[in-house]
Scaffold this motif. Structure first.
Motif, mmCIF file in Angstrom:
data_model
loop_
_atom_site.group_PDB
_atom_site.id
_atom_site.type_symbol
_atom_site.label_atom_id
_atom_site.label_comp_id
_atom_site.label_asym_id
_atom_site.label_seq_id
_atom_site.Cartn_x
_atom_site.Cartn_y
_atom_site.Cartn_z
ATOM 1 N N ASP A 235 0.798 -1.229 0.000
ATOM 2 C CA ASP A 235 0.000 0.000 0.000
ATOM 3 C C ASP A 235 0.833 1.282 0.000
ATOM 4 O OD1 ASP A 235 -2.469 -1.159 -0.123
ATOM 5 O OD2 ASP A 235 -2.997 -0.835 1.974
ATOM 6 N N TYR A 236 1.968 1.277 0.687
ATOM 7 C CA TYR A 236 2.714 2.525 0.892
ATOM 8 C C TYR A 236 3.948 2.613 -0.002
ATOM 9 C CZ TYR A 236 3.866 6.695 3.662
ATOM 10 O OH TYR A 236 4.112 7.980 4.082
ATOM 11 N N ILE A 237 3.976 1.800 -1.046
ATOM 12 C CA ILE A 237 5.098 1.821 -1.989
ATOM 13 C C ILE A 237 4.615 2.433 -3.292
ATOM 14 C CG2 ILE A 237 6.811 0.461 -3.238
ATOM 15 C CD1 ILE A 237 6.450 -1.721 -1.132
ATOM 16 N N THR A 238 5.231 3.520 -3.706
ATOM 17 C CA THR A 238 4.907 4.105 -5.014
ATOM 18 C C THR A 238 6.115 4.863 -5.545
ATOM 19 O OG1 THR A 238 3.181 5.256 -6.266
ATOM 20 C CG2 THR A 238 3.930 6.330 -4.238
ATOM 21 N N GLY A 239 6.269 4.862 -6.855
ATOM 22 C CA GLY A 239 7.401 5.520 -7.487
ATOM 23 C C GLY A 239 8.693 4.727 -7.414
#
Length: 255
Positions: A235-239
């Motif tokens: 959920d908290y992983i982006t880019g």
């Protein structure tokens, strides 16, 4: 089952990494739209494997180089499945050509498949998620060659470097919609694209000398990481651009 109640659209789903991701997502509870260049036996084999895992499977044919076909692909996938929650941009090609001999056709094939396709399919997906008022996940299958030079495959390296920056930009721009965007960057994976390499013992030995874990990766290795990113655990992983290469990038030395 971490993906229960979700539906994924996977390009390049007829074989290799795309097929492995489709099957793993089904095992995790997701229905799958298998996007392939043609509705052929390979795509049907993937769909059958998804159904064998107890999930719904749909096949939609499209050329990812054609924006109109990408729009149709998303529309038909939504019509068949009801909604698309997860997008995996896996379809990709490479063309071996020394830079001085590379043609415009070589360049266009690689860049349109590997970069233009993910760009406009991500756009169609994001518009869909905005319309339904819910977030989603975009997972791009890149390569260690977004960083690692690969002589005679310049167009491929350019396309994967561009995909990494596309991922970073979209992660920021689509965050307000609750859409995360990440790259998976595989190293040497045992797929059809590496069949000639695997048949050459000398070349294989040279490659394995550059891989600290001393083996090729498998499509299932990549699928496991994709399932993690698609699940609540990601959920908290982006880019991010996540290497899955057995240590190849940091150990590689051109022969």
């Amino acid at each position: 089952m971490r993906l229960a109640g979700r539906t994924a659209l996977v390009t390049g789903g007829g074989s290799g990494i795309g097929r492995a991701i489709a099957i793993r997502f089904a095992q995790e509870g997701a229905d799958v739209v298998v996007a392939a260049h043609h509705c052929n036996a390979a795509a049907e084999q993937t769909a059958q494997a998804v159904r064998a895992a107890g999930r719904r499977a749909f096949i939609v044919a499209a050329d990812v180089r054609d924006v109109a076909q990408l729009t149709r692909l998303m529309d038909e996938g939504i019509a068949a499945a009801g909604a698309i929650d997860l997008l995996v941009n896996d379809a990709g090609v490479e063309v071996r050509a020394p830079f001085l001999d590379a043609t415009e056709a070589d360049y266009d094939l690689v860049l349109e498949t590997n970069l233009k396709g993910p760009y406009f399919l991500a756009q169609a997906f994001a518009r869909h998620r905005r319309a339904v008022g819910a977030g989603g996940r975009i997972i791009n299958i890149s390569s260690v060659h977004e960083d690692l030079c690969f002589p005679h495959f310049t167009s491929y390296c350019v396309s994967k470097g561009g995909l990494r920056m596309l991922t970073r930009n979209l992660a920021i721009e689509l965050a307000p919609l609750g859409i995360t965007v990440n790259n998976i960057a595989p190293g040497a994976i045992g797929t059809a694209i590496n069949r000639s390499l695997q048949a050459n013992p000398r070349e294989m030995a040279d490659l394995l000398d550059n891989i600290p874990l001393r083996r090729l990766g498998t499509p299932e290795d990549v699928a496991g990481l994709a399932a993690f990113l698609a699940s609540a655990d990601g959920d908290y992983i982006t880019g991010a651009s996540l290497l899955i290469d057995g240590g190849l990038l940091w150990a590689y030395a051109e022969q």
